[in-house]
Scaffold this motif. Structure first.
Motif, PDB file in Angstrom:
ATOM      1  N   ALA A   1      80.321 132.869  52.849  1.00 30.32           N
ATOM      2  CA  ALA A   1      79.937 134.015  52.780  1.00 30.32           C
ATOM      3  C   ALA A   1      78.755 134.282  51.670  1.00 30.32           C
ATOM      4  CB  ALA A   1      80.941 134.837  52.623  1.00 30.32           C
ATOM      5  N   GLU A   2      79.290 133.808  50.550  1.00 28.70           N
ATOM      6  CA  GLU A   2      78.085 134.025  49.648  1.00 28.70           C
ATOM      7  C   GLU A   2      76.769 133.079  49.775  1.00 28.70           C
ATOM      8  OE1 GLU A   2      77.822 132.592  44.865  1.00 28.70           O
ATOM      9  OE2 GLU A   2      79.897 132.516  45.791  1.00 28.70           O
ATOM     10  N   ILE A   3      77.081 131.940  50.048  1.00 21.25           N
ATOM     11  CA  ILE A   3      75.696 130.858  50.086  1.00 21.25           C
ATOM     12  C   ILE A   3      75.101 131.239  51.467  1.00 21.25           C
ATOM     13  CG2 ILE A   3      74.929 128.628  50.017  1.00 21.25           C
ATOM     14  CD1 ILE A   3      75.981 129.454  47.492  1.00 21.25           C
ATOM     15  N   PHE A   4      75.713 131.482  52.529  1.00 16.14           N
ATOM     16  CA  PHE A   4      75.312 131.138  53.805  1.00 16.14           C
ATOM     17  C   PHE A   4      75.351 132.544  54.757  1.00 16.14           C
ATOM     18  CE2 PHE A   4      76.587 126.970  53.076  1.00 16.14           C
ATOM     19  CZ  PHE A   4      75.371 126.295  52.965  1.00 16.14           C
TER      20      PHE A   4
ATOM     21  N   GLN B   1      95.125 110.960  50.461  1.00 18.08           N
ATOM     22  CA  GLN B   1      94.849 111.018  51.803  1.00 18.08           C
ATOM     23  C   GLN B   1      95.397 111.996  52.633  1.00 18.08           C
ATOM     24  OE1 GLN B   1      95.621 107.271  53.796  1.00 18.08           O
ATOM     25  NE2 GLN B   1      95.144 106.095  51.761  1.00 18.08           N
ATOM     26  N   ARG B   2      96.866 112.353  52.344  1.00 22.83           N
ATOM     27  CA  ARG B   2      97.410 113.483  53.133  1.00 22.83           C
ATOM     28  C   ARG B   2      96.898 114.699  52.673  1.00 22.83           C
ATOM     29  NH1 ARG B   2     102.024 110.065  52.846  1.00 22.83           N
ATOM     30  NH2 ARG B   2     102.727 110.774  50.976  1.00 22.83           N
ATOM     31  N   SER B   3      96.576 114.876  51.101  1.00 29.19           N
ATOM     32  CA  SER B   3      95.901 116.177  50.607  1.00 29.19           C
ATOM     33  C   SER B   3      94.665 116.511  51.250  1.00 29.19           C
ATOM     34  CB  SER B   3      95.988 115.854  49.137  1.00 29.19           C
ATOM     35  OG  SER B   3      95.505 117.122  48.450  1.00 29.19           O
ATOM     36  N   LEU B   4      93.677 115.453  51.271  1.00 33.27           N
ATOM     37  CA  LEU B   4      92.511 115.679  51.852  1.00 33.27           C
ATOM     38  C   LEU B   4      92.610 116.203  53.292  1.00 33.27           C
ATOM     39  CD1 LEU B   4      89.603 115.437  51.627  1.00 33.27           C
ATOM     40  CD2 LEU B   4      89.700 112.813  52.335  1.00 33.27           C
ATOM     41  N   ILE B   5      93.437 115.631  54.197  1.00 32.44           N
ATOM     42  CA  ILE B   5      93.289 115.841  55.291  1.00 32.44           C
ATOM     43  C   ILE B   5      93.896 117.412  55.739  1.00 32.44           C
ATOM     44  CG2 ILE B   5      95.527 114.985  56.233  1.00 32.44           C
ATOM     45  CD1 ILE B   5      91.817 114.327  57.932  1.00 32.44           C
ATOM     46  N   LYS B   6      94.984 117.828  54.775  1.00 30.42           N
ATOM     47  CA  LYS B   6      95.441 119.187  54.911  1.00 30.42           C
ATOM     48  C   LYS B   6      94.530 120.032  54.411  1.00 30.42           C
ATOM     49  CE  LYS B   6     100.261 117.794  54.354  1.00 30.42           C
ATOM     50  NZ  LYS B   6     101.468 117.692  53.165  1.00 30.42           N
ATOM     51  N   TYR B   7      93.793 119.607  53.332  1.00 25.66           N
ATOM     52  CA  TYR B   7      92.618 120.698  52.862  1.00 25.66           C
ATOM     53  C   TYR B   7      91.499 120.842  53.939  1.00 25.66           C
ATOM     54  CZ  TYR B   7      88.593 122.317  50.116  1.00 25.66           C
ATOM     55  OH  TYR B   7      87.590 123.112  49.728  1.00 25.66           O
ATOM     56  N   LEU B   8      91.024 119.741  54.428  1.00 26.19           N
ATOM     57  CA  LEU B   8      90.022 119.863  55.562  1.00 26.19           C
ATOM     58  C   LEU B   8      90.439 120.956  56.734  1.00 26.19           C
ATOM     59  CD1 LEU B   8      88.409 116.359  55.294  1.00 26.19           C
ATOM     60  CD2 LEU B   8      87.399 118.360  54.431  1.00 26.19           C
ATOM     61  N   MET B   9      91.830 120.625  57.091  1.00 29.70           N
ATOM     62  CA  MET B   9      92.351 121.446  58.306  1.00 29.70           C
ATOM     63  C   MET B   9      92.441 122.976  57.926  1.00 29.70           C
ATOM     64  SD  MET B   9      92.899 119.689  60.797  1.00 29.70           S
ATOM     65  CE  MET B   9      94.152 120.858  61.803  1.00 29.70           C
ATOM     66  N   ARG B  10      92.536 123.383  56.520  1.00 28.48           N
ATOM     67  CA  ARG B  10      92.443 124.395  56.017  1.00 28.48           C
ATOM     68  C   ARG B  10      91.094 125.233  56.029  1.00 28.48           C
ATOM     69  NH1 ARG B  10      96.027 122.694  52.039  1.00 28.48           N
ATOM     70  NH2 ARG B  10      94.284 123.000  50.398  1.00 28.48           N
ATOM     71  N   VAL B  11      90.127 124.202  55.888  1.00 28.75           N
ATOM     72  CA  VAL B  11      88.771 124.756  55.737  1.00 28.75           C
ATOM     73  C   VAL B  11      88.349 125.068  56.973  1.00 28.75           C
ATOM     74  CG1 VAL B  11      86.447 123.675  55.454  1.00 28.75           C
ATOM     75  CG2 VAL B  11      88.048 123.461  53.789  1.00 28.75           C
TER      76      VAL B  11
ATOM     77  N   ASN C   1      90.190 125.677  59.526  1.00 30.45           N
ATOM     78  CA  ASN C   1      90.716 126.869  60.107  1.00 30.45           C
ATOM     79  C   ASN C   1      90.547 128.176  59.488  1.00 30.45           C
ATOM     80  OD1 ASN C   1      91.893 125.362  62.323  1.00 30.45           O
ATOM     81  ND2 ASN C   1      93.593 124.669  61.012  1.00 30.45           N
ATOM     82  N   ASN C   2      89.800 128.154  58.414  1.00 27.04           N
ATOM     83  CA  ASN C   2      89.516 129.187  57.665  1.00 27.04           C
ATOM     84  C   ASN C   2      90.527 129.712  56.941  1.00 27.04           C
ATOM     85  OD1 ASN C   2      86.683 129.900  58.648  1.00 27.04           O
ATOM     86  ND2 ASN C   2      87.929 129.957  60.666  1.00 27.04           N
ATOM     87  N   ASP C   3      91.551 129.021  56.391  1.00 17.03           N
ATOM     88  CA  ASP C   3      92.676 129.287  55.858  1.00 17.03           C
ATOM     89  C   ASP C   3      92.397 129.235  54.361  1.00 17.03           C
ATOM     90  OD1 ASP C   3      94.013 130.295  57.937  1.00 17.03           O
ATOM     91  OD2 ASP C   3      94.602 128.033  58.481  1.00 17.03           O
ATOM     92  N   ASP C   4      91.372 128.583  53.530  1.00 18.14           N
ATOM     93  CA  ASP C   4      91.128 128.414  52.269  1.00 18.14           C
ATOM     94  C   ASP C   4      90.366 129.475  51.981  1.00 18.14           C
ATOM     95  OD1 ASP C   4      91.341 126.266  50.172  1.00 18.14           O
ATOM     96  OD2 ASP C   4      89.459 127.056  49.955  1.00 18.14           O
ATOM     97  N   PRO C   5      90.790 130.470  51.155  1.00 21.06           N
ATOM     98  CA  PRO C   5      89.895 131.679  50.696  1.00 21.06           C
ATOM     99  C   PRO C   5      88.858 131.331  49.881  1.00 21.06           C
ATOM    100  CG  PRO C   5      92.250 132.014  50.444  1.00 21.06           C
ATOM    101  CD  PRO C   5      91.862 130.588  50.650  1.00 21.06           C
ATOM    102  N   ASP C   6      88.874 130.414  49.082  1.00 23.89           N
ATOM    103  CA  ASP C   6      87.829 129.880  48.197  1.00 23.89           C
ATOM    104  C   ASP C   6      86.727 129.521  48.937  1.00 23.89           C
ATOM    105  OD1 ASP C   6      89.094 130.827  45.918  1.00 23.89           O
ATOM    106  OD2 ASP C   6      90.012 128.810  45.357  1.00 23.89           O
ATOM    107  N   PHE C   7      86.881 128.725  49.974  1.00 18.66           N
ATOM    108  CA  PHE C   7      85.685 127.965  50.733  1.00 18.66           C
ATOM    109  C   PHE C   7      85.245 128.978  51.535  1.00 18.66           C
ATOM    110  CE2 PHE C   7      83.702 125.405  53.852  1.00 18.66           C
ATOM    111  CZ  PHE C   7      82.854 124.253  53.263  1.00 18.66           C
TER     112      PHE C   7
END
Length: 504
Positions: free
Chosen positions: A239-242, A216-226, A228-234
């Motif tokens: 950029a690649e798809i859209f 649960q904690r890992s998921l919510i932290k990941y979504l916050m990174r998404v 906030n544009n702090d997850d380079p892979d996402f």
């Protein structure tokens, strides 16, 4: 509506006269059958709904069925995005049928299948037969599956894995639907960097279902990174798809899990009812606290988040009290869970007043208990109790019959030789004890006067030991054996029950 620096000017020269970072919108619906119209509050200028709807809402709820969506061949829900990856790959390549299957072998196989099917009248009557898939998109979608590194397909993995995947894919599936309709209209361009940004509002309904606390904690932290544009892979995938460089994102989560809550009370929104049964919404941003109080709160908030799901909160200083309260309530036939009463360790006496203030601001009933040495500083604070002795340990010792304390030592610590110190203490008041037998039954047979005398002369040796060993286990074990529950804790639990019964 708040406007970021990038969004200022999106509504032309319409904004709050006192704050360029906000615009006050009025939503009007003349009747249930009419569409909702928007206008600027100050000037009554009409605002086209398409501008308001550029805040793209992405909804996720826990009632979705992952197995019906997480498939490349199932073009519904998040399956649309998985299928889109295949489409994009085919558009970028020069692939032939022979790259996927040997058509001669398939045709030979189909002849054999049709020989069997044609023996069935309905197949003959309607000229239905097996054919080879000619569409490469459909063919590829049926050839590939989602599986883990042990080759277990996704539908055979736990729901936690499936729901974690579907939550993130929901964002991409929503952006895909926009790209097919009105993506260009929703993009905001950063004039300084030229980056293309898209506003998104993600709504999550109970994302904790099927996930253990760490997940649960890992998921919510990941979504916050998404967002906030702090997850380079996402960000790379966007950029690649859209061809989108950044999200302008915000998340609203409805949850029953303290593990989902972030460690900042300003991001909490609590909906409850007041004494009249009317709905009350408390927003952490509306709470004004002085710097010292806020610092103390933020330091302890990770440990007290359960309180925000309670009807009544009992705040205690440390581990020993935290361990004792469940046993005390059980002895008093009070079910804390049934009544929605939470016992929360504040970590220190100084943390209790600011936590009480914060809970009051959110409309959560609360009471606290502190050691008596803090009485002078906080006397008069509503619903704040103080120990009768110097602290929890002294109240507990004073509530023990000495025979019950000896029983606690002998049963919980059978090899604990310090119980033998009773031998010397008893001898000093002319009470002989047999070292070959258990001490506590012998003490229980003494007169009440001798018991009290032995307890009094032992206090100066026992109390420092209890204070040195403060812990959750110590509090729990002492509370099991204590002869009577100290009065302050009885009063505290009774008050909590009273408050709980009065909560609407």
């Amino acid at each position: 509506m708040g406007l970021s620096e990038l969004e200022q000017g999106f509504f032309d020269d319409l904004f709050d006269p006192n704050n360029r970072e906000e615009i006050n919108l009025v939503a009007i619906q003349e009747s249930p059958d009419e569409i909702i119209k928007f206008q600027h509050q100050e000037t009554q200028t009409a605002i086209h709904s398409s501008k308001v709807k550029c805040v793209n809402y992405i909804n996720y709820d826990s009632l979705r069925n992952p197995s019906s969506e997480l498939s490349f061949s199932n073009n519904r829900g998040v399956g649309k995005f998985l299928h889109h990856i295949i489409v994009k790959y085919l558009r970028n390549g020069s692939l032939q049928d022979s790259d996927f299957v040997i058509t001669e072998k398939i045709d030979e196989f189909i002849i054999g299948v049709n020989q069997s099917l044609q023996k069935i009248k309905s197949f003959r009557d309607f000229s239905v037969q097996a054919v080879r898939e000619e569409n490469n998109e459909n063919l590829l979608a049926k050839l590939i599956l989602l599986a883990d590194d042990n080759n277990r397909t996704l539908e055979n993995l736990g729901y936690g894995v499936q729901f974690s995947i579907i939550i993130t894919l929901s964002i991409l599936e929503r952006l895909l639907s926009l790209s097919q309709q009105r993506l260009d209209r929703c993009i905001v361009e950063d004039s300084s960097s030229g980056e293309k940004c898209i506003p998104v509002l993600i709504g999550l309904d109970e994302p904790e279902i099927h996930l253990h606390p760490y997940a649960q904690r890992s998921l919510i932290k990941y979504l916050m990174r998404v967002v906030n544009n702090d997850d380079p892979d996402f960000s790379s995938l966007l950029a690649e798809i859209f061809q989108i460089d950044r999200l302008l994102g915000q998340i609203i989560v409805v949850s029953h899990s303290p593990n989902i809550l972030l460690n900042d009370y300003r991001q909490f929104l609590r909906i409850s009812k007041d004494d009249n049964g009317s709905m009350v919404v408390k927003n952490g941003f509306d709470i004004n606290l002085d710097t010292a109080t806020e610092k103390q709160l933020l330091k302890n908030l990770p440990y007290v988040k359960e309180a925000f799901f309670s009807k009544v909160v009992i705040l205690v200083e440390g581990d020993s009290e935290l361990g004792a309260f469940p046993i005390f309530s059980e002895k008093m036939n009070v079910d804390l869970d049934e009544l929605g009463i939470s016992v929360v360790q504040a970590g220190s006496a100084d943390s209790i007043p600011p936590l009480m203030k914060l809970l009051n601001e959110f409309g959560i009933q609360n009471i606290g208990v502190m050691d008596a040495d803090k009485r002078a500083s906080h006397s008069g604070t509503p619903n704040l109790f103080f120990t009768q002795g110097e602290d929890f340990e002294e109240d507990m010792y004073d509530s023990f019959n000495i025979a019950d304390y000896a029983k606690y030592l002998e049963e919980e610590f059978p090899n604990y030789t310090k119980v033998n110190f009773f031998m010397g203490k008893a001898r000093s008041i002319s009470v002989p004890l047999d070292p070959q037998n258990l001490i506590h039954p012998q003490l229980a047979s003494l007169s009440s006067d001798k018991n009290q005398e032995l307890k009094d002369i032992s206090k100066q040796d026992i109390l420092p030991t209890l204070r040195k060993k403060k812990s959750l286990l110590l509090g729990r074990d002492l509370s099991k054996y204590v002869t009577v529950i100290p009065q302050v804790y009885r009063d505290l639990i009774q008050k909590a029950v009273e408050l709980s019964n009065n909560v609407k």
